[in-house]
Design a protein around this motif. Sequence first.
Motif, PDB file in Angstrom:
ATOM      1  N   GLU A   6      13.565   9.521  -1.625  1.00  0.00           N
ATOM      2  CA  GLU A   6      13.895   8.894  -2.900  1.00  0.00           C
ATOM      3  C   GLU A   6      13.927   7.369  -2.792  1.00  0.00           C
ATOM      4  O   GLU A   6      13.600   6.681  -3.734  1.00  0.00           O
ATOM      5  N   ALA A   7      14.330   6.881  -1.632  1.00  0.00           N
ATOM      6  CA  ALA A   7      14.485   5.433  -1.470  1.00  0.00           C
ATOM      7  C   ALA A   7      13.154   4.713  -1.294  1.00  0.00           C
ATOM      8  O   ALA A   7      13.132   3.496  -1.141  1.00  0.00           O
ATOM      9  N   THR A   8      12.043   5.443  -1.313  1.00  0.00           N
ATOM     10  CA  THR A   8      10.764   4.802  -1.030  1.00  0.00           C
ATOM     11  C   THR A   8      10.086   4.235  -2.270  1.00  0.00           C
ATOM     12  O   THR A   8       9.042   3.610  -2.175  1.00  0.00           O
ATOM     13  N   ILE A   9      10.648   4.468  -3.473  1.00  0.00           N
ATOM     14  CA  ILE A   9      10.059   3.946  -4.703  1.00  0.00           C
ATOM     15  C   ILE A   9      11.179   3.400  -5.572  1.00  0.00           C
ATOM     16  O   ILE A   9      12.329   3.861  -5.480  1.00  0.00           O
ATOM     17  N   ALA A  10      10.870   2.395  -6.381  1.00  0.00           N
ATOM     18  CA  ALA A  10      11.873   1.809  -7.276  1.00  0.00           C
ATOM     19  C   ALA A  10      11.313   1.830  -8.702  1.00  0.00           C
ATOM     20  O   ALA A  10      10.473   2.660  -9.037  1.00  0.00           O
ATOM     21  N   ILE A 296       6.029   0.594  -3.048  1.00  0.00           N
ATOM     22  CA  ILE A 296       6.573   1.736  -2.319  1.00  0.00           C
ATOM     23  C   ILE A 296       6.696   1.423  -0.831  1.00  0.00           C
ATOM     24  O   ILE A 296       6.119   0.453  -0.329  1.00  0.00           O
ATOM     25  N   ARG A 297       7.442   2.268  -0.132  1.00  0.00           N
ATOM     26  CA  ARG A 297       7.481   2.237   1.328  1.00  0.00           C
ATOM     27  C   ARG A 297       6.872   3.535   1.830  1.00  0.00           C
ATOM     28  O   ARG A 297       7.104   4.598   1.264  1.00  0.00           O
ATOM     29  N   GLY A 298       6.083   3.452   2.895  1.00  0.00           N
ATOM     30  CA  GLY A 298       5.425   4.635   3.431  1.00  0.00           C
ATOM     31  C   GLY A 298       4.183   4.995   2.648  1.00  0.00           C
ATOM     32  O   GLY A 298       4.020   6.109   2.157  1.00  0.00           O
ATOM     33  N   ARG A 323      -3.438  -9.187  -0.283  1.00  0.00           N
ATOM     34  CA  ARG A 323      -3.461  -8.749   1.120  1.00  0.00           C
ATOM     35  C   ARG A 323      -2.342  -7.754   1.412  1.00  0.00           C
ATOM     36  O   ARG A 323      -1.804  -7.700   2.518  1.00  0.00           O
ATOM     37  N   GLU A 324      -2.012  -6.956   0.407  1.00  0.00           N
ATOM     38  CA  GLU A 324      -1.045  -5.878   0.572  1.00  0.00           C
ATOM     39  C   GLU A 324      -1.806  -4.556   0.662  1.00  0.00           C
ATOM     40  O   GLU A 324      -2.828  -4.382   0.001  1.00  0.00           O
ATOM     41  N   LYS A 325      -1.319  -3.620   1.469  1.00  0.00           N
ATOM     42  CA  LYS A 325      -1.914  -2.285   1.487  1.00  0.00           C
ATOM     43  C   LYS A 325      -1.737  -1.657   0.112  1.00  0.00           C
ATOM     44  O   LYS A 325      -0.642  -1.698  -0.457  1.00  0.00           O
ATOM     45  N   LEU A 340       1.384  -0.102  -4.144  1.00  0.00           N
ATOM     46  CA  LEU A 340       1.226  -1.093  -3.087  1.00  0.00           C
ATOM     47  C   LEU A 340       2.405  -1.054  -2.138  1.00  0.00           C
ATOM     48  O   LEU A 340       3.528  -0.745  -2.531  1.00  0.00           O
ATOM     49  N   GLU A 341       2.121  -1.336  -0.885  1.00  0.00           N
ATOM     50  CA  GLU A 341       3.160  -1.314   0.160  1.00  0.00           C
ATOM     51  C   GLU A 341       4.023  -2.557   0.043  1.00  0.00           C
ATOM     52  O   GLU A 341       3.521  -3.666  -0.082  1.00  0.00           O
TER      53      GLU A 341
END
Length: 342
Positions: A6-10, A296-298, A323-325, A340-341
């Motif tokens: 849950e903590a990987t997206i805002a 996001i993370r991951g 230059r972000e994933k 995007l990461e």
Amino acid sequence: MTQGQEATIAGIYEVCIGVPDPIFAIQYWEQFGYRIGQVGELAADAAYQLYGVNSALRSIRLYHQNADHGLIRLMVWQNPTNQGLGLASMKVKGNRWATTLTADVLTILNHAEDAKAGNWAIKYTNPHWEVIYNKECKSRPFTDPAVGVREMLLLQPLTRQVLFQRFGYSLPNYGQINDHAAFKTSQFTHMGMIVQDDSKQSLKFYEEVLGLLRVRDDVETSYESSPAGREMFDLKPGEKFIVTAFDDPRSSATDLMAARSGRLYIIRFPEAIDLESRFEASQPGCLGMSLYTYRIRGIEEYCDRIQVSSVQKYTNIVENEFREKSFSFVAPDGYFWNLLEG
């Protein structure tokens, strides 16, 4: 989803706006409290990989105070695909709009009226009074506090905005107003989309695959119940739409004071209504509001999860103009998204 996932997206990170002239767009959004941040570019082949648009791209990210969501990405395409949604009705599939909290809705109305008098291409509504929370609570005028909002629609060729001012209540984490801005406005607090899906199957994607928190569900707005909804969405007598909202997982479905901005509003019209489809005018390459992003993370895990879901199409992970994933996909409901990461 687990707590860790849950903590990987805002909340929604950016509203992306295709513009032919970034100078005017920057000046416009500065009045709403935004400022220039990162600038980046992609060659045409790289833009095609990520956005499906065969055009060189220059983007400018606009920040709002210290907000980590509700930002703006101005996308300057060398060869824009089309003019976008323009002043089209809000009652079309593919529609996108962004909503902002203001402490001074009348000043914005003053400017809208001046623009109309100057023959600008503009459509707007007068600020309607709407009671959003505790609708069943009856208050006595001139004795009890009036608790609600004034909200107005503002359509221009490159922007589709809803502005609202609160009266009688506040939400601490739902929009931070920049008092130094001309229009005393917050970052974007929520963004919207129009779908037709009586089964609600497409809604599951946002909850189960992206991991967002469903906070309001099956909230009905009808021609008869809402003067604001009636005018903003061109409702005819007897017509209605149904709202479902998805939040940052740190928000709350039960505690109003814990609500966070960055919300996604999905408005569902019954399939029995004949709605025009304008998806081709609200995706990357178009002018105007044409894309939403999540940070996001991951990202690899998200990419894997989305590839095995019911999305219509997806890209590989590549570097975006900053230059972000990043990678893109078309959700089951037909809307184009970018992650995007960060």
